[in-house]
Design an enzyme around this catalytic site. Structure first.
Site, PDB file in Angstrom:
ATOM      1  CB  ALA A  56     -24.817  32.894 -41.377  1.00  0.00           C
ATOM      2  CB  VAL A  81     -20.227  33.044 -43.748  1.00  0.00           C
ATOM      3  CG1 VAL A  81     -20.274  34.065 -44.867  1.00  0.00           C
ATOM      4  CG2 VAL A  81     -21.496  33.099 -42.909  1.00  0.00           C
ATOM      5  CB  ILE A  82     -17.377  29.745 -47.786  1.00  0.00           C
ATOM      6  CG1 ILE A  82     -17.577  28.580 -46.807  1.00  0.00           C
ATOM      7  CG2 ILE A  82     -16.073  29.583 -48.575  1.00  0.00           C
ATOM      8  CD1 ILE A  82     -17.803  27.236 -47.471  1.00  0.00           C
ATOM      9  CG  ASP A  85     -15.721  35.354 -57.081  1.00  0.00           C
ATOM     10  OD1 ASP A  85     -14.642  35.038 -56.533  1.00  0.00           O
ATOM     11  OD2 ASP A  85     -16.266  34.685 -57.970  1.00  0.00           O
ATOM     12  CB  THR A  86     -19.683  39.803 -53.917  1.00  0.00           C
ATOM     13  OG1 THR A  86     -20.379  38.915 -53.024  1.00  0.00           O
ATOM     14  CG2 THR A  86     -19.946  39.400 -55.359  1.00  0.00           C
ATOM     15  CG  HIS A  88     -23.539  38.350 -49.623  1.00  0.00           C
ATOM     16  ND1 HIS A  88     -24.643  39.110 -49.290  1.00  0.00           N
ATOM     17  CD2 HIS A  88     -23.836  37.073 -49.272  1.00  0.00           C
ATOM     18  CE1 HIS A  88     -25.561  38.324 -48.754  1.00  0.00           C
ATOM     19  NE2 HIS A  88     -25.097  37.080 -48.736  1.00  0.00           N
ATOM     20  CG  ASN A 113     -20.389  33.826 -33.513  1.00  0.00           C
ATOM     21  OD1 ASN A 113     -20.700  32.994 -34.351  1.00  0.00           O
ATOM     22  ND2 ASN A 113     -19.997  35.042 -33.832  1.00  0.00           N
TER      23      ASN A 113
END
Length: 154
Positions: A56, A81-82, A85-86, A88, A113
């Protein structure tokens, strides 16, 4: 008062689908949905280009290049985008959306989009042909409508 509104009538315009390869099972379903939606509304396969990028994050760069090329009336951006844990996930999703908006405002080429930003893979599946429809299909319809609307606006 003049009222302007796009519709889904076929056009001779060219469309491009820019899709990430990351989370390919999801993005492939989105691309299929977009292509079928355009074809179902009279857009020939020869008027649809597909560009694949790694993730992405790279979609806005490719969209900018395509928009500047002047060969496509609309860009359909598809990705997934899944959350992990961060943080990002937040950076990628937010800056991708911001980049896509920037491309359309700077070039005048509509950019739809369809980059899913979801909590879990199940949420993505629901939006890639599952219980919440297919966002690729929805973006393709919106692209067709916007192309027709742009032709009408003064």
């Amino acid at each position: 008062m003049t009222h302007y509104e796009g519709d889904l009538r076929p056009t001779t315009a060219r469309f491009v689908i820019i899709a990430s390869r990351w989370n390919a099972r999801i993005t492939d379903a989105l691309v299929t949905g977009a292509r079928q939606s355009l074809a179902g509304n009279g857009i020939g396969e020869d008027a649809i280009d597909v560009v694949r990028v790694p993730g992405a994050w790279e979609i806005p760069m490719a969209a900018n290049r395509v928009a500047q090329g002047g060969q496509h009336a609309a860009i359909i951006a598809l990705g997934c985008v899944i959350r992990g844990d961060t943080r990002h996930y937040e950076h990628v999703a937010d800056l991708c959306a911001e980049g896509l908006m920037s491309v359309q405002l700077q070039t005048g080429v509509p950019v739809l989009n369809g980059v899913l930003a979801v909590e879990r893979v199940e949420d993505a599946e629901a939006r890639a042909g599952g219980s919440h429809g297919n966002k690729g299909e929805e973006c393709a319809l919106a692209a067709l409508e916007l192309v027709n609307l742009m032709e009408l606006l003064p």
